[in-house]
Design an enzyme around this catalytic site. Structure first.
Site, PDB file in Angstrom:
ATOM      1  N   PRO A   1     -38.713 -13.811  28.179  1.00 46.81           N
ATOM      2  CA  PRO A   1     -38.881 -12.442  27.661  1.00 46.81           C
ATOM      3  C   PRO A   1     -38.277 -12.252  26.271  1.00 46.81           C
ATOM      4  O   PRO A   1     -38.597 -11.312  25.563  1.00 46.81           O
ATOM      5  CB  PRO A   1     -38.128 -11.582  28.692  1.00 46.81           C
TER       6      PRO A   1
ATOM      7  N   GLU B   1     -31.151 -17.497  36.359  1.00 46.64           N
ATOM      8  CA  GLU B   1     -30.752 -16.521  35.334  1.00 46.64           C
ATOM      9  C   GLU B   1     -31.071 -17.018  33.933  1.00 46.64           C
ATOM     10  O   GLU B   1     -30.988 -16.271  32.975  1.00 46.64           O
ATOM     11  CB  GLU B   1     -29.238 -16.256  35.436  1.00 46.64           C
TER      12      GLU B   1
ATOM     13  N   ARG C   1     -59.441 -22.260  27.024  1.00 41.33           N
ATOM     14  CA  ARG C   1     -60.798 -21.735  26.880  1.00 41.33           C
ATOM     15  C   ARG C   1     -61.269 -21.788  25.435  1.00 41.33           C
ATOM     16  O   ARG C   1     -62.465 -21.694  25.174  1.00 41.33           O
ATOM     17  CB  ARG C   1     -60.905 -20.330  27.431  1.00 41.33           C
TER      18      ARG C   1
ATOM     19  N   ASP D   1     -65.734 -12.549  22.715  1.00 46.08           N
ATOM     20  CA  ASP D   1     -64.569 -11.749  23.104  1.00 46.08           C
ATOM     21  C   ASP D   1     -64.056 -10.969  21.906  1.00 46.08           C
ATOM     22  O   ASP D   1     -63.815 -11.538  20.863  1.00 46.08           O
ATOM     23  CB  ASP D   1     -63.445 -12.684  23.582  1.00 46.08           C
TER      24      ASP D   1
HETATM   25  N1  4H1 Z   1     -33.186 -13.815  32.200  1.00 46.52           N
HETATM   26  C1  4H1 Z   1     -34.436 -14.039  32.917  1.00 46.52           C
HETATM   27  C2  4H1 Z   1     -35.140 -15.257  32.416  1.00 46.52           C
HETATM   28  C3  4H1 Z   1     -34.269 -16.489  32.469  1.00 46.52           C
HETATM   29  C4  4H1 Z   1     -35.008 -17.738  32.096  1.00 46.52           C
HETATM   30  C5  4H1 Z   1     -36.264 -17.920  32.894  1.00 46.52           C
HETATM   31  C6  4H1 Z   1     -37.150 -16.715  32.792  1.00 46.52           C
HETATM   32  C7  4H1 Z   1     -38.372 -16.917  33.626  1.00 46.52           C
HETATM   33  N2  4H1 Z   1     -39.107 -15.701  33.709  1.00 46.52           N
HETATM   34  C8  4H1 Z   1     -39.905 -15.288  32.701  1.00 46.52           C
HETATM   35  C9  4H1 Z   1     -40.371 -16.141  31.715  1.00 46.52           C
HETATM   36  C10 4H1 Z   1     -41.192 -15.606  30.721  1.00 46.52           C
HETATM   37  C11 4H1 Z   1     -41.512 -14.257  30.762  1.00 46.52           C
HETATM   38  C12 4H1 Z   1     -42.384 -13.654  29.702  1.00 46.52           C
HETATM   39  N3  4H1 Z   1     -42.380 -12.325  29.575  1.00 46.52           N
HETATM   40  O1  4H1 Z   1     -43.079 -14.399  29.007  1.00 46.52           O
HETATM   41  C13 4H1 Z   1     -41.030 -13.474  31.769  1.00 46.52           C
HETATM   42  N4  4H1 Z   1     -40.256 -13.985  32.730  1.00 46.52           N
HETATM   43  C14 4H1 Z   1     -36.420 -15.446  33.211  1.00 46.52           C
END
Ligand code: 4H1
Length: 244
Positions: free
Chosen positions: A89, A116, A154, A169
């Site tokens: 994220p 985490e 794709r 697209d």
């Molecule tokens: N601190 C939480 C974090 C720790 C490391 C692993 C990720 C895996 N989860 C994910 C991975 C990517 C996305 C995205 N939005 O691309 C959302 N979630 C979660």
């Protein structure tokens, strides 16, 4: 294109990529996906890949060395260089233009985190770029990796024939939202098909589709409109009366 996944569940992503267009691309050798599991490189009889966070707090953190060994093994499996992409994220938001850029590469190395997070020293020392598929948190990076693989696959030459319409697209063509689509039956309790689409007049149909994309983009995602290079005729469409 060759894609290497570093993940505790590599089969998860391989399965996601096994269907439809992406599955066909693999069968036809246009795409190959290889999984590397850090647990296979973990020391000790518990094959530890995670440990408690320094500073306390909930959950576990992925350890450096099993990940680093899996990354090295993946890199060594093919002479072509590859940049290591970490899905999280905290990454750069994925857009179709980034997808297009990734699709032009010979190899992708995708690092999927769990728990985490990953020890920051691994991220700082080994990761070349961080990507996010959206502002939300998943239980693991595998689904995000599967999204990247699908979007990139794709666009590989030969993967889609014109029946698959990647070139049509809207995000692909011009950063606008897609126009409405219709198919048989012509008449239905839910409504009829717009006459222009039955006319056989391809120029008129293309104009209608483009106008629908523009109007729909203005209505739902005006932020995208600014980035799309509109011609004078298209500006007139948007300034004209509401859609007939
Ligand atoms: N601190 C939480 C974090 C720790 C490391 C692993 C990720 C895996 N989860 C994910 C991975 C990517 C996305 C995205 N939005 O691309 C959302 N979630 C979660």
């Amino acid at each position: 294109m060759r894609i290497d996944l570093i993940s505790l569940f590599p089969e998860f992503v391989a399965q996601c990529a096994g269907f439809g267009v992406v599955g066909r691309a693999q069968e036809r050798g246009l795409l190959s996906i290889h999984g590397w599991n850090p647990r296979d490189y973990a020391e000790g009889n518990y094959r530890r890949v995670d440990d408690r966070p320094f500073g306390g707090g909930p959950g576990m953190v992925m350890m450096i060395d099993p990940l680093r060994a899996a990354i090295r093994a993946a890199r060594a499996a093919d002479p072509a260089p590859a940049r290591l992409i970490y899905l999280s994220p905290q990454g750069r938001p994925l857009t179709q233009s980034i997808v297009r850029e990734l699709a032009g590469r010979e190899r992708l190395l995708l690092l999927c985190g769990r728990y985490e997070g990953v020890d920051e020293r691994l991220v700082a020392g080994e990761v070349d770029e961080e990507l996010s598929i959206g502002d939300y948190v998943l239980s693991g990076g595998e689904l995000a990796a599967a999204v990247v693989i699908d979007a990139v696959a794709r666009l590989q030459d030969g993967v889609l024939n014109d029946a698959d319409s990647a070139a049509q697209d809207s995000f692909e063509a011009d950063g606008l939202l897609d126009c409405p689509h219709y198919t048989r039956p012509v008449e239905h309790a839910l409504g009829a098909v717009p006459e222009v689409l039955l006319s056989g007049n391809h120029a008129e149909i293309a104009r209608w589709r483009r106008r629908q994309s523009l109007l729909r983009t203005r209505e739902r995602r005006p932020d995208l409109l600014a980035a799309a290079g509109l011609g004078p005729e298209e500006r007139r469409w948007l300034d004209a009366q509401p859609d007939d």
